[in-house]
Scaffold this motif. Structure first.
Motif, PDB file in Angstrom:
ATOM      1  N   GLU A   1       0.599  -1.579  14.167  1.00  0.00           N
ATOM      2  CA  GLU A   1       0.058  -1.783  12.812  1.00  0.00           C
ATOM      3  C   GLU A   1       0.905  -1.141  11.717  1.00  0.00           C
ATOM      4  O   GLU A   1       0.637  -1.331  10.537  1.00  0.00           O
ATOM      5  N   ASP A   2       1.918  -0.381  12.103  1.00  0.00           N
ATOM      6  CA  ASP A   2       2.866   0.166  11.125  1.00  0.00           C
ATOM      7  C   ASP A   2       3.949  -0.849  10.757  1.00  0.00           C
ATOM      8  O   ASP A   2       4.752  -0.588   9.856  1.00  0.00           O
TER       9      ASP A   2
ATOM     10  N   VAL B   1       2.011   4.672   1.276  1.00  0.00           N
ATOM     11  CA  VAL B   1       2.051   5.363   2.562  1.00  0.00           C
ATOM     12  C   VAL B   1       2.115   6.869   2.354  1.00  0.00           C
ATOM     13  O   VAL B   1       1.362   7.629   2.955  1.00  0.00           O
TER      14      VAL B   1
ATOM     15  N   LYS C   1       2.982   2.787  15.645  1.00  0.00           N
ATOM     16  CA  LYS C   1       2.030   1.833  16.212  1.00  0.00           C
ATOM     17  C   LYS C   1       2.363   0.426  15.710  1.00  0.00           C
ATOM     18  O   LYS C   1       2.976   0.288  14.638  1.00  0.00           O
TER      19      LYS C   1
ATOM     20  N   ARG D   1       1.259  11.757  11.493  1.00  0.00           N
ATOM     21  CA  ARG D   1       2.341  11.025  12.163  1.00  0.00           C
ATOM     22  C   ARG D   1       3.583  10.887  11.288  1.00  0.00           C
ATOM     23  O   ARG D   1       4.705  10.892  11.802  1.00  0.00           O
TER      24      ARG D   1
ATOM     25  N   TYR E   1      -0.647  11.626   1.728  1.00  0.00           N
ATOM     26  CA  TYR E   1      -0.461  10.560   2.712  1.00  0.00           C
ATOM     27  C   TYR E   1      -1.687   9.655   2.782  1.00  0.00           C
ATOM     28  O   TYR E   1      -2.817  10.100   2.557  1.00  0.00           O
ATOM     29  N   ALA E   2      -1.429   8.426   3.147  1.00  0.00           N
ATOM     30  CA  ALA E   2      -2.531   7.533   3.486  1.00  0.00           C
ATOM     31  C   ALA E   2      -3.195   8.052   4.761  1.00  0.00           C
ATOM     32  O   ALA E   2      -2.520   8.613   5.642  1.00  0.00           O
ATOM     33  N   ASP E   3      -4.486   7.853   4.868  1.00  0.00           N
ATOM     34  CA  ASP E   3      -5.212   8.331   6.043  1.00  0.00           C
ATOM     35  C   ASP E   3      -4.633   7.756   7.337  1.00  0.00           C
ATOM     36  O   ASP E   3      -4.615   8.436   8.371  1.00  0.00           O
ATOM     37  N   SER E   4      -4.147   6.546   7.272  1.00  0.00           N
ATOM     38  CA  SER E   4      -3.663   5.867   8.478  1.00  0.00           C
ATOM     39  C   SER E   4      -2.392   6.478   9.054  1.00  0.00           C
ATOM     40  O   SER E   4      -2.047   6.214  10.209  1.00  0.00           O
ATOM     41  N   VAL E   5      -1.684   7.300   8.265  1.00  0.00           N
ATOM     42  CA  VAL E   5      -0.423   7.870   8.744  1.00  0.00           C
ATOM     43  C   VAL E   5      -0.452   9.395   8.817  1.00  0.00           C
ATOM     44  O   VAL E   5       0.528  10.004   9.265  1.00  0.00           O
ATOM     45  N   LYS E   6      -1.535  10.009   8.378  1.00  0.00           N
ATOM     46  CA  LYS E   6      -1.609  11.477   8.406  1.00  0.00           C
ATOM     47  C   LYS E   6      -1.404  11.996   9.826  1.00  0.00           C
ATOM     48  O   LYS E   6      -1.986  11.481  10.784  1.00  0.00           O
TER      49      LYS E   6
ATOM     50  N   GLU F   1       0.828  -1.205   0.000  1.00  0.00           N
ATOM     51  CA  GLU F   1       0.000   0.000   0.000  1.00  0.00           C
ATOM     52  C   GLU F   1       0.862   1.255   0.000  1.00  0.00           C
ATOM     53  O   GLU F   1       1.969   1.263   0.557  1.00  0.00           O
TER      54      GLU F   1
END
Length: 112
Positions: free
Chosen positions: A87-88, A48, A85, A65, A58-63, A46
């Motif tokens: 999950e990273d 990042v 995290k 950070r 950025y992917a929403d999951s890392v915005k 995916e």
């Protein structure tokens, strides 16, 4: 021949930080948009973060950070990762869009 070499991965605790680097050779680095991707075990690769001459996304999951940046004088793109995290956890790959070239990947492991 375009080559990308990633570095900076490792093992870090939850909440920690790492900075990944991707050094390019054999190319006019500044011409290409660059991206960081990741692939966790059993999952698809995916996007990042990506950066072109004028913007980053950025992917929403890392915005909030992660921060992608580039130094064209050094032919290098960076990924600063904060507040990591579990999950990273993944292998992180650098990609040069113009040349459709991937690096070999660097492992990031975040322990809980």
């Amino acid at each position: 021949q375009v080559q990308l070499v990633e570095s900076g991965g490792g093992l870090v605790q939850t909440g920690g930080s790492l900075r990944l680097s991707c050094a390019a050779s054999g190319t006019i680095f500044s011409l290409s948009a660059m991206g960081w991707y990741r692939q966790a075990p059993g999952k698809q690769r995916e996007l990042v973060a990506a950066i072109s001459s004028g913007s980053a996304n950025y992917a929403d999951s890392v915005k909030g950070r992660f921060t992608i940046s580039r130094d064209n004088a050094r032919n290098t793109v960076y990924l600063q990762m904060n507040n990591l995290k579990p999950e990273d956890t993944a292998v992180y790959y650098c990609h040069a869009r113009l040349y459709n070239t991937w690096g070999q990947g660097t492992q990031v492991t975040v322990s809980s």
